[in-house]
Enzyme design. Structure first.
Site, short mmCIF file in Angstrom:
data_model
loop_
_atom_site.label_atom_id
_atom_site.label_comp_id
_atom_site.label_asym_id
_atom_site.label_seq_id
_atom_site.Cartn_x
_atom_site.Cartn_y
_atom_site.Cartn_z
N GLU A 133 45.10 102.17 17.22
CA GLU A 133 46.51 102.32 17.64
C GLU A 133 46.66 102.16 19.15
O GLU A 133 47.61 101.54 19.63
CB GLU A 133 47.02 103.70 17.18
CG GLU A 133 48.46 104.00 17.53
CD GLU A 133 49.44 103.01 16.91
OE1 GLU A 133 49.82 102.06 17.63
OE2 GLU A 133 49.80 103.16 15.72
N GLY A 168 48.37 105.54 30.74
CA GLY A 168 48.06 106.88 31.25
C GLY A 168 47.03 107.55 30.37
O GLY A 168 47.00 107.34 29.15
N LEU A 207 51.87 105.14 21.85
CA LEU A 207 53.07 104.81 21.06
C LEU A 207 52.68 104.34 19.66
O LEU A 207 51.74 103.57 19.51
CB LEU A 207 53.86 103.68 21.74
CG LEU A 207 54.53 103.99 23.07
CD1 LEU A 207 55.21 102.74 23.62
CD2 LEU A 207 55.55 105.11 22.92
N ALA A 226 49.33 102.29 24.37
CA ALA A 226 48.66 103.61 24.45
C ALA A 226 48.99 104.46 23.23
O ALA A 226 48.70 104.05 22.11
CB ALA A 226 49.01 104.30 25.76
N VAL A 276 47.47 98.88 21.77
CA VAL A 276 48.78 98.40 22.23
C VAL A 276 49.69 99.60 22.48
O VAL A 276 49.87 100.43 21.60
CB VAL A 276 49.44 97.50 21.15
CG1 VAL A 276 50.79 96.97 21.65
CG2 VAL A 276 48.53 96.34 20.77
N THR A 326 35.58 103.22 25.73
CA THR A 326 35.12 102.41 26.85
C THR A 326 35.97 101.13 26.86
O THR A 326 36.80 100.92 26.00
CB THR A 326 33.66 101.99 26.67
OG1 THR A 326 33.59 101.00 25.62
CG2 THR A 326 32.77 103.15 26.29
N LYS A 386 40.11 97.13 23.52
CA LYS A 386 40.82 96.01 22.86
C LYS A 386 39.90 94.84 22.53
O LYS A 386 40.32 93.89 21.87
CB LYS A 386 41.92 95.50 23.79
CG LYS A 386 43.04 96.46 24.02
CD LYS A 386 44.08 95.84 24.91
CE LYS A 386 44.24 96.43 26.25
NZ LYS A 386 44.02 97.74 26.64
N LYS A 404 47.03 92.07 23.88
CA LYS A 404 47.86 93.01 23.10
C LYS A 404 48.79 92.27 22.14
O LYS A 404 48.91 92.65 20.97
CB LYS A 404 48.68 93.87 24.05
CG LYS A 404 47.86 94.92 24.77
CD LYS A 404 48.69 95.66 25.78
CE LYS A 404 47.89 96.73 26.47
NZ LYS A 404 48.55 97.24 27.68
#
Ligand code: ADP
Ligand code: ASP
Ligand code: MG
Length: 815
Positions: free
Chosen positions: A606, A797, A613, A611, A609, A555, A579, A682
């Site tokens: 993870e 995404g 990566l 998504a 920041v 969420t 976040k 982030k």
């Protein structure tokens, strides 16, 4: 001669008894056999409660007797032709009348002695054995009946009488020498004392009856027929993954049964062990299954642990004080008191300081023991040399058993760390000098988790089960569950991780299934679920108390972010793409990290920041290996990048923002992205993960939004203000063109200072060609001094975010 014993479930009703008759018929073709039977399933318990009711003046005992009578007469009707019934019906009637008389006596006197209790309990086996013997005669030629009370002689220790083997062995041998029966049916559990009182051999004692007969007859084998495929690696009713043990030694079987593996009554081993008679445990309902063979041979090359067992309803008594140190005889006195009170000691530990001694007994004996001990040490307690005895109830003993354990190091370490990782508190530990068993005392509410997690660790080829509780099943959550569904088999086969989703919730509904929610139709199940409530959700996760539980927050909700501590404190891992927690006050962030360390519960984010990566993971590895981050330059907003990459003279600003929302690249509230708040959060997280202490207010946010847009309070007003200020955005675009540059929203950190804002990026910058919704991060560190470490790729995404969450879950599985 072979001895076969059939337990309560095997003779529960006519249908099951027919299976028994078939097994006996087949076996008796090879050699003459003795068939020992238990009472019909549940009948001994019924007799126990009838006796208790009668002696406490509760007339309902009569209903129980009627129930018992009906059960047996129904079986007669189904098993024996009408013309053959009269003799056995007479026998049943006579037994029921005697039973009634005894119970009426208890009722009148308001009393139940252990002698009367034994007389009452013996009717279970008397009734079952006579009916089965009669049914046997219909099926097998030369089938006869013998009352065990005439052959098995005991002392007067009612409830758990000790067998006089000298007399018993002789009587059994003599009887069978002259018997011509092919099959002899006998009742288990019951015996008589030398003065001919009815006695019993202890609950579960029919196994013992069979062993006594096998021992006396030097049988080729003793077969215990029950309702499971042998002795299992753990109680199959509690551990689904438990499997039958092929072969096991007498000592190991005795240890397992002593520690609660009810499938075999512990004293059973003694009479057959002396004669080296193998015991075979078989399943009446699956006779073709191999079962478990118990012999004197020790095997355990593959796995030194043979099984895990447990005893519940345990209490720990602790006696401590300086008066115990160096004073010989304290423990002797303690055990003498317990023995006088007839209290069985199951577990003992004493610290080498001799300052305290701790013993495990049954809950039921705890109060009696406490009083007796306090009385016995009255003087020392009055002199403050010893503290009054402390009692803790509702505990449970869990034991690892295996003869070859003594040749292996590190097993107890593995046991304790496995339990510790799952927040199972160990109250006491004992290891027998034989090193055949390591036992721990834990809380009863943890027993299921403890047995399953230990079983997984020691028997399941290292397959680890992860139990997920997913909060938020919108765009990303849906993709996440789809990905688990697709990868489930792969993970199990290749990584030995079994991922199960146990709970799911959206803002309206929640649904739980302890066995794992079907990932095919989870949406339907959720729609029919109970009303969503985050507090009830937490309570449910805690109450289920499953091993390797993981709370997954998908969420963007602050209230949910506030619940993480409650999970971590219970050793439940937290995986989140939200976040809010990590960018909240530094104290809160570091508190959560501390809890994660303290309770050994991973806290992974993870996807906070970039998504999916691997940015935070990479950072963690840099720091752990001693590197130091000095500078960070990054484009961290996939959404802003998408917006500025598509914004052109022909595609106006607010339409691009709308489209980004439709495609799921922005937060539900797009202002969080456009205002720079999301990027500030982030970079803050990256700075904190690099080891610096910073607050969100310390980050300079050079917003490119006009003040009016910033001040809106809902999405609609926000979009209206974007339209109104279209000229402002067009000017930014024109200026970028003129400078031969591109617009990128950049986050930077250097010399302890951080800022975020829109920049005109020249063509020679690595940020210039950042396409679509990509992110880029440059880490300048002590080791990456001139050329930064660079991570680049899609940073927004649903699918990539879901896969980032998934990667965190798999990381936990690999720990
Ligand atoms: P019976 O009535 O046939 O004597 P029991 O109920 O006494 O049967 O014993 C069989 C039961 O023991 C099984 O159904 C199972 O629930 C329980 N059990 C506990 N631990 C184990 C174990 N390690 N292996 C097999 N069964 C076990
Ligand atoms: N019927 C007895 C009991 O339930 C003995 C047995 O089944 O082994 O304890
Ligand atoms: Mg049994």
């Amino acid at each position: 001669m072979n001895v076969l014993k059939f337990g309560g479930t095997s003779v529960a009703n006519a249908q099951n008894i027919n299976l028994v008759l078939n097994i006996v018929n087949e076996t008796s073709k090879k050699e003459p056999i003795v068939v020992v039977v238990s009472a019909f399933s549940g009948v001994t318990d019924l007799l126990v409660s009838a006796a208790a009711m009668a002696s406490s003046k509760d007339k309902s005992y009569k209903e129980i007797v009627a129930q018992i009578e009906k059960k047996h007469k129904d079986a007669i009707d189904e098993l024996i032709p009408l013309s053959e019934q009269s003799e056995v019906i007479d026998a049943v009637n006579a037994n029921i009348n005697q039973l009634k008389t005894l119970l009426d006596g208890c009722f009148l006197l308001g009393e139940l002695s252990s002698r009367t209790s034994d007389a009452i309990l013996s009717f279970g086996e008397l009734l079952s054995s006579q009916i089965i013997a009669k049914a046997m005669q219909q099926k097998v030629k030369d089938a006869g009946y013998k009352d065990s009370r005439e052959l098995i002689k005991t002392d007067n220790h009612f409830g758990k009488a000790a067998v006089n083997f000298e007399v018993t062995n002789k009587l059994i041998a003599e009887f069978f020498k002259s018997s011509t029966n092919r099959v002899t049916v006998m009742p288990g559990f019951i015996a008589t004392s030398e003065d001919d009182n009815a006695t019993t051999l202890g609950r579960g004692g029919s196994d013992y009856t069979a062993a006594i007969i096998a021992g006396a007859l030097n049988s080729s084998q003793l077969e215990i027929w029950t309702d499971v495929n042998g002795m299992f690696t753990a109680n199959p009713k509690i551990v689904k993954q438990a499997r039958p043990i092929e072969t096991i030694s007498y000592q190991e079987a005795m240890e397992l049964s002593h520690f609660g593996a009810k499938v075999l009554y512990p004293p059973t081993i003694q009479p057959v062990l002396k004669k080296n008679i193998p015991i075979l445990i078989k399943n009446t309902f699956e006779p073709e299954a191999a079962g478990t063979l118990i012999t004197s041979e020790i095997s355990g090359k593959e796995n030194p642990i043979k099984g895990i067992s447990h005893i519940d309803k345990i209490a720990l008594l602790t006696l401590e004080g300086s008066g115990m140190i160096g004073v010989s005889g304290s423990s002797k006195r303690l055990f003498e008191v317990l023995s006088q009170e007839n209290i069985n000691v199951i577990f003992i530990t004493q610290a080498s300081s001799e300052h305290s001694i701790c013993i495990g007994i049954l809950n039921a004996d705890a109060d009696k023991a406490q009083k007796a001990i306090n009385r016995a040490f009255e003087i020392e307690i009055a002199q403050n040399k010893i503290d009054p005895c402390i009692v803790e109830k509702d505990l449970c003993i869990v034991a690892l058993v295996g003869e070859s354990m003594k040749n292996h190091q590190g097993l107890s370490g593995k046991m304790f760390s496995t339990l510790g990782k799952n927040n199972v508190n160990i109250r006491a530990i004992a290891q027998g000098a034989s090193e055949r068993n390591i036992s721990v005392v834990i809380n009863e509410r943890d027993v299921k988790k403890a047995l399953n997690t230990l079983h997984e660790r020691f028997f399941e080829d290292n397959t680890k089960q992860l139990n997920l509780f997913v909060m938020g099943v919108g765009n990303v959550g849906e993709k996440f569950i789809d990905q688990i569904h697709q990868q489930k088999k792969f993970l199990k086969d290749n990584l030995k991780i079994n991922v199960r989703v146990i709970g799911i919730s959206n803002s309206r509904k929640m649904h739980f299934d302890e066995e794992g929610i079907s990932l095919k139709d989870w949406q339907e199940l959720l729609n029919q679920g109970e009303a969503a409530n985050k507090d009830v959700f937490i309570e449910k996760v805690k109450a289920l108390n499953l091993r390797n539980s993981i709370f997954v927050d998908i969420t963007a909700n602050a209230e949910i972010a506030n619940t993480y501590a409650q999970y971590l404190e219970k050793s439940i891992a937290v995986v989140t793409c939200n976040k809010i927690a990590c960018s909240s006050a530094y104290d809160n962030y570091s508190h959560l990290k501390q809890l994660s360390r303290k309770y050994n519960a991973p806290f992974l984010f993870e996807t906070n920041v970039g998504a999916g990566l691997p940015i935070i993971d990479t950072l963690k590895h840099l720091i752990a290996s001693g590197d130091k981050v000095n500078r960070i330059n990054a484009v961290l907003s996939g959404s802003l990048n998408f917006i500025f990459n598509n914004f052109s003279e022909t595609y106006n600003f607010h339409d691009v923002v709308k489209e980004a929302g439709v495609q799921g690249f922005t937060e539900p509230d797009p202002k969080i992205d456009l205002s720079g708040v999301d990027v500030a959060r982030k970079i803050l997280i990256l700075i904190r993960e690099s080891g610096y202490q910073m607050e969100i207010e310390d980050i300079e946010n050079n917003s490119f939004l006009p003040a009016e847009c910033m001040n809106t309070t809902n999405n609609e007003d926000f979009f209206t203000s974007l339209i109104k200020h279209a000229g402002h955005f067009d000017n930014l675009l024109a200026e970028a063109k003129q400078k031969n540059s591109r617009l990128k929203f950049v986050a930077s950190f250097e010399n302890g200072k951080a800022n975020v804002g829109l920049q005109f990026i020249p063509a020679d910058s690595p940020f210039y060609n950042l396409e679509g919704k990509d992110n880029i991060v440059q880490f300048y560190t002590d080791r990456y001094l001139d050329q930064p470490l660079l991570i680049k790729g899609a940073g927004a995404g649903a699918a990539v975010t879901a896969s980032g969450i998934f990667a965190d879950v798999v990381r936990i599985g690999n720990v």
